[in-house]
Scaffold this motif. Structure first.
Motif, PDB file in Angstrom:
ATOM      1  N   VAL A  31      -8.962  -6.042   2.672  1.00 18.84           N
ATOM      2  CA  VAL A  31      -8.810  -4.749   3.352  1.00 18.84           C
ATOM      3  C   VAL A  31      -8.842  -3.602   2.345  1.00 18.84           C
ATOM      4  N   LYS A  32      -8.206  -3.790   1.192  1.00 22.24           N
ATOM      5  CA  LYS A  32      -8.145  -2.691   0.219  1.00 22.24           C
ATOM      6  C   LYS A  32      -9.371  -2.621  -0.698  1.00 22.24           C
ATOM      7  N   HIS A  33     -10.274  -3.593  -0.608  1.00 25.66           N
ATOM      8  CA  HIS A  33     -11.474  -3.577  -1.445  1.00 25.66           C
ATOM      9  C   HIS A  33     -12.539  -2.694  -0.792  1.00 25.66           C
ATOM     10  N   PRO A  34     -13.191  -1.805  -1.564  1.00 22.66           N
ATOM     11  CA  PRO A  34     -14.140  -0.851  -0.977  1.00 22.66           C
ATOM     12  C   PRO A  34     -15.403  -1.473  -0.363  1.00 22.66           C
ATOM     13  N   ALA A  35     -15.744  -2.704  -0.690  1.00 23.55           N
ATOM     14  CA  ALA A  35     -16.971  -3.306  -0.149  1.00 23.55           C
ATOM     15  C   ALA A  35     -16.785  -3.852   1.262  1.00 23.55           C
ATOM     16  N   PHE A  36     -15.529  -4.011   1.684  1.00 25.51           N
ATOM     17  CA  PHE A  36     -15.264  -4.646   2.982  1.00 25.51           C
ATOM     18  C   PHE A  36     -14.731  -3.626   3.985  1.00 25.51           C
ATOM     19  N   SER A  37     -15.453  -3.477   5.078  1.00 20.07           N
ATOM     20  CA  SER A  37     -15.039  -2.511   6.091  1.00 20.07           C
ATOM     21  C   SER A  37     -14.395  -3.176   7.303  1.00 20.07           C
ATOM     22  N   LYS A  38     -14.642  -4.470   7.484  1.00 19.51           N
ATOM     23  CA  LYS A  38     -14.045  -5.189   8.614  1.00 19.51           C
ATOM     24  C   LYS A  38     -13.586  -6.555   8.112  1.00 19.51           C
ATOM     25  N   VAL A  39     -12.287  -6.807   8.281  1.00 14.92           N
ATOM     26  CA  VAL A  39     -11.690  -8.060   7.822  1.00 14.92           C
ATOM     27  C   VAL A  39     -10.940  -8.677   8.999  1.00 14.92           C
ATOM     28  N   GLN A  40     -11.316  -9.902   9.330  1.00 15.48           N
ATOM     29  CA  GLN A  40     -10.647 -10.608  10.418  1.00 15.48           C
ATOM     30  C   GLN A  40     -10.077 -11.915   9.885  1.00 15.48           C
ATOM     31  N   TRP A  41      -9.105 -12.457  10.638  1.00 18.62           N
ATOM     32  CA  TRP A  41      -8.421 -13.666  10.202  1.00 18.62           C
ATOM     33  C   TRP A  41      -8.346 -14.630  11.364  1.00 18.62           C
ATOM     34  N   ALA A  42      -8.852 -15.840  11.157  1.00 18.73           N
ATOM     35  CA  ALA A  42      -8.745 -16.923  12.127  1.00 18.73           C
ATOM     36  C   ALA A  42      -7.838 -17.991  11.516  1.00 18.73           C
ATOM     37  N   LYS A  43      -6.957 -18.585  12.313  1.00 13.93           N
ATOM     38  CA  LYS A  43      -5.957 -19.518  11.785  1.00 13.93           C
ATOM     39  C   LYS A  43      -6.496 -20.930  11.539  1.00 13.93           C
ATOM     40  N   ASN A  44      -7.692 -21.235  12.033  1.00 12.98           N
ATOM     41  CA  ASN A  44      -8.321 -22.545  11.804  1.00 12.98           C
ATOM     42  C   ASN A  44      -9.762 -22.476  12.297  1.00 12.98           C
ATOM     43  N   GLY A  45     -10.499 -23.566  12.113  1.00 11.00           N
ATOM     44  CA  GLY A  45     -11.902 -23.590  12.514  1.00 11.00           C
ATOM     45  C   GLY A  45     -12.110 -23.356  13.995  1.00 11.00           C
ATOM     46  N   LYS A  46     -11.240 -23.914  14.819  1.00 10.08           N
ATOM     47  CA  LYS A  46     -11.361 -23.720  16.273  1.00 10.08           C
ATOM     48  C   LYS A  46     -11.233 -22.240  16.619  1.00 10.08           C
ATOM     49  N   ALA A  47     -10.254 -21.576  16.027  1.00 11.95           N
ATOM     50  CA  ALA A  47     -10.068 -20.138  16.273  1.00 11.95           C
ATOM     51  C   ALA A  47     -11.274 -19.342  15.779  1.00 11.95           C
ATOM     52  N   LEU A  48     -11.870 -19.758  14.656  1.00 10.19           N
ATOM     53  CA  LEU A  48     -13.069 -19.092  14.152  1.00 10.19           C
ATOM     54  C   LEU A  48     -14.191 -19.175  15.181  1.00 10.19           C
ATOM     55  N   PHE A  49     -14.458 -20.363  15.704  1.00 13.16           N
ATOM     56  CA  PHE A  49     -15.570 -20.514  16.640  1.00 13.16           C
ATOM     57  C   PHE A  49     -15.312 -19.774  17.944  1.00 13.16           C
ATOM     58  N   GLU A  50     -14.067 -19.670  18.365  1.00 11.75           N
ATOM     59  CA  GLU A  50     -13.731 -18.854  19.539  1.00 11.75           C
ATOM     60  C   GLU A  50     -14.010 -17.384  19.241  1.00 11.75           C
ATOM     61  N   MET A  51     -13.658 -16.942  18.041  1.00 14.66           N
ATOM     62  CA  MET A  51     -13.902 -15.565  17.619  1.00 14.66           C
ATOM     63  C   MET A  51     -15.410 -15.279  17.574  1.00 14.66           C
ATOM     64  N   LEU A  52     -16.159 -16.202  17.007  1.00 14.38           N
ATOM     65  CA  LEU A  52     -17.610 -16.015  16.893  1.00 14.38           C
ATOM     66  C   LEU A  52     -18.287 -15.993  18.262  1.00 14.38           C
ATOM     67  N   ARG A  53     -17.839 -16.855  19.168  1.00 15.08           N
ATOM     68  CA  ARG A  53     -18.415 -16.874  20.524  1.00 15.08           C
ATOM     69  C   ARG A  53     -18.108 -15.592  21.295  1.00 15.08           C
ATOM     70  N   GLY A  54     -16.975 -14.973  20.969  1.00 13.41           N
ATOM     71  CA  GLY A  54     -16.568 -13.763  21.673  1.00 13.41           C
ATOM     72  C   GLY A  54     -17.118 -12.485  21.081  1.00 13.41           C
ATOM     73  N   SER A  55     -17.960 -12.606  20.065  1.00 16.96           N
ATOM     74  CA  SER A  55     -18.495 -11.427  19.386  1.00 16.96           C
ATOM     75  C   SER A  55     -20.014 -11.390  19.497  1.00 16.96           C
ATOM     76  N   GLU A  56     -20.540 -10.191  19.666  1.00 14.00           N
ATOM     77  CA  GLU A  56     -21.992 -10.029  19.739  1.00 14.00           C
ATOM     78  C   GLU A  56     -22.636 -10.069  18.356  1.00 14.00           C
TER      79      GLU A  56
END
Length: 136
Positions: A31-56
């Motif tokens: 979050v504090k690094h200038p190269a990154f404008s959007k930082v998200q956190w998934a608690k495991n692989g399943k949560a990651l794939f749910e996040m990815l499916r819910g995003s365009e």
């Protein structure tokens, strides 16, 4: 501070990490690094794939822990690389386990780099630059 390549700005990263302390320190470091404008956190692989499916829009990169419940990091990397819509996303792996077999497996699956989790949580501040270097 090193100049950031224009292509390596406004990056969107998803951190996949089940440990709360590690996750919070990683999140803060990106979050504090200038190269990154959007930082998200998934608690495991399943949560990651749910996040990815819910995003365009897919993230610019993914940083995944290896040892996690439900869908671990190796399984996450394997699934990402098999999916034609996700296989072009650069993947970085990290682990506190210093087992060379993990590093070899991750690199064989095409990860950009394998980062060892630090003992001092403040050293997570080095992760963004390590990732930028590997992308550049």
């Amino acid at each position: 501070m090193k100049m950031i390549n224009k292509a390596l700005r406004n990056l969107h990263i998803i951190i996949v990490e089940d440990d709360v302390d590690d996750g919070e320190f990683m999140l803060k470091s990106f979050v504090k690094h200038p190269a990154f404008s959007k930082v998200q956190w998934a608690k495991n692989g399943k949560a990651l794939f749910e996040m990815l499916r819910g995003s365009e829009k897919s993230p610019d990169l993914i940083l995944t822990d290896i040892n996690m419940p439900i869908i671990n990091g190796i399984e996450t990397i394997e699934e990402l690389t098999r999916d034609p819509k996700l296989s072009n996303i650069p993947i970085f792996a990290c682990s506190s386990t210093v087992n060379p077999a993990y590093r070899q497996k991750c690199m064989a699956l095409g990860t950009k780099a394998f980062l060892t989790k630090p003992f001092d949580l403040f050293e997570y501040d080095l992760f963004p630059n390590k990732i930028i270097s590997a992308l550049g």
